[in-house]
Design a protein around this motif. Structure first.
Motif, PDB file in Angstrom:
ATOM      1  N   ASN A   6       0.831  -1.205   0.000  1.00  0.00           N
ATOM      2  CA  ASN A   6       0.000   0.000   0.000  1.00  0.00           C
ATOM      3  C   ASN A   6       0.862   1.250   0.000  1.00  0.00           C
ATOM      4  N   CYS A  81       3.741  -0.818   4.453  1.00  0.00           N
ATOM      5  CA  CYS A  81       2.337  -1.173   4.694  1.00  0.00           C
ATOM      6  C   CYS A  81       1.838  -2.117   3.607  1.00  0.00           C
ATOM      7  N   GLU A  83      -1.407  -4.604   2.272  1.00  0.00           N
ATOM      8  CA  GLU A  83      -2.861  -4.730   2.342  1.00  0.00           C
ATOM      9  C   GLU A  83      -3.254  -6.158   2.719  1.00  0.00           C
ATOM     10  N   ILE A  87      -8.332  -8.114   8.713  1.00  0.00           N
ATOM     11  CA  ILE A  87      -7.264  -7.735   9.640  1.00  0.00           C
ATOM     12  C   ILE A  87      -7.316  -8.554  10.928  1.00  0.00           C
ATOM     13  N   PRO A 107      -6.992  -3.511  16.083  1.00  0.00           N
ATOM     14  CA  PRO A 107      -6.883  -2.577  14.953  1.00  0.00           C
ATOM     15  C   PRO A 107      -7.340  -1.175  15.349  1.00  0.00           C
ATOM     16  N   GLY A 110      -6.371   3.966  10.703  1.00  0.00           N
ATOM     17  CA  GLY A 110      -5.117   4.509  10.191  1.00  0.00           C
ATOM     18  C   GLY A 110      -5.293   5.824   9.460  1.00  0.00           C
ATOM     19  N   LYS A 114      -8.881   3.541   7.413  1.00  0.00           N
ATOM     20  CA  LYS A 114      -9.141   2.105   7.376  1.00  0.00           C
ATOM     21  C   LYS A 114      -8.465   1.430   8.561  1.00  0.00           C
ATOM     22  N   VAL A 116      -6.011  -0.555  10.796  1.00  0.00           N
ATOM     23  CA  VAL A 116      -4.599  -0.914  10.657  1.00  0.00           C
ATOM     24  C   VAL A 116      -4.078  -1.504  11.965  1.00  0.00           C
ATOM     25  N   GLU A 130       3.141  -2.377   8.842  1.00  0.00           N
ATOM     26  CA  GLU A 130       1.737  -1.998   9.003  1.00  0.00           C
ATOM     27  C   GLU A 130       0.890  -2.887   8.108  1.00  0.00           C
ATOM     28  N   GLU A 132      -2.947  -3.074   6.596  1.00  0.00           N
ATOM     29  CA  GLU A 132      -4.159  -2.259   6.423  1.00  0.00           C
ATOM     30  C   GLU A 132      -5.229  -3.089   5.746  1.00  0.00           C
ATOM     31  N   GLN A 133      -6.407  -3.090   6.357  1.00  0.00           N
ATOM     32  CA  GLN A 133      -7.524  -3.821   5.747  1.00  0.00           C
ATOM     33  C   GLN A 133      -8.125  -2.968   4.639  1.00  0.00           C
TER      34      GLN A 133
END
Ligand code: CO
Length: 134
Positions: A6, A81, A83, A87, A107, A110, A114, A116, A130, A132-133
């Protein structure tokens, strides 16, 4: 489990100078600075065709990147980061392998709004990771 990269985040001591470097020397498209007081940083996004670079400058007294910049006064890569689709499942998978999730282990929201989490760098090859969803 992990999908696309990401972003790569670079902590910098001077965001204006950093944005100018990416815009003028590297010829990249850079965003206007965005202050995120709840995260203790001001960010500039560098848009690349396949990913993003996030330039991070400390904001406020308790910035989470302040100690990093003390150790790396001219700046440096702060985290990468990746994806993930789920998560919570990602956290379970890391914990099952003895990896630590920073903070309260849950989580948080972030910089992109979203969910994180961050995996401890000592559990991930010396790199703050990191997830991230998306
Ligand atoms: Co990030």
């Amino acid at each position: 489990m992990i999908g696309k990269l990401n972003h790569v985040a670079i902590a910098v001591p001077d965001l204006r100078a950093a944005a100018a470097l990416y815009r003028d020397a590297f010829g990249a498209k850079v965003s206007a600075p965005l202050a995120l007081p709840e995260h203790g940083v001001t960010t500039v996004f560098v848009e690349l065709p396949n990913t993003k670079i996030e330039l991070l400058e400390p904001l406020g007294d308790a910035s989470p990147i302040a100690a990093f910049l003390q150790r790396n006064p001219s700046g440096g890569i702060h985290h990468v980061c990746y994806e993930v689709g789920d998560i919570e499942q990602a956290c379970r998978r890391l914990r099952a392998r003895g990896m630590r999730i920073l903070g309260d282990g849950k989580p948080s929201t972030g910089a992109h709004g979203k969910p994180v989490v961050f995996a401890h760098p000592k559990d991930a090859l010396g790199t703050l990771v990191e997830l991230e969803q998306v």
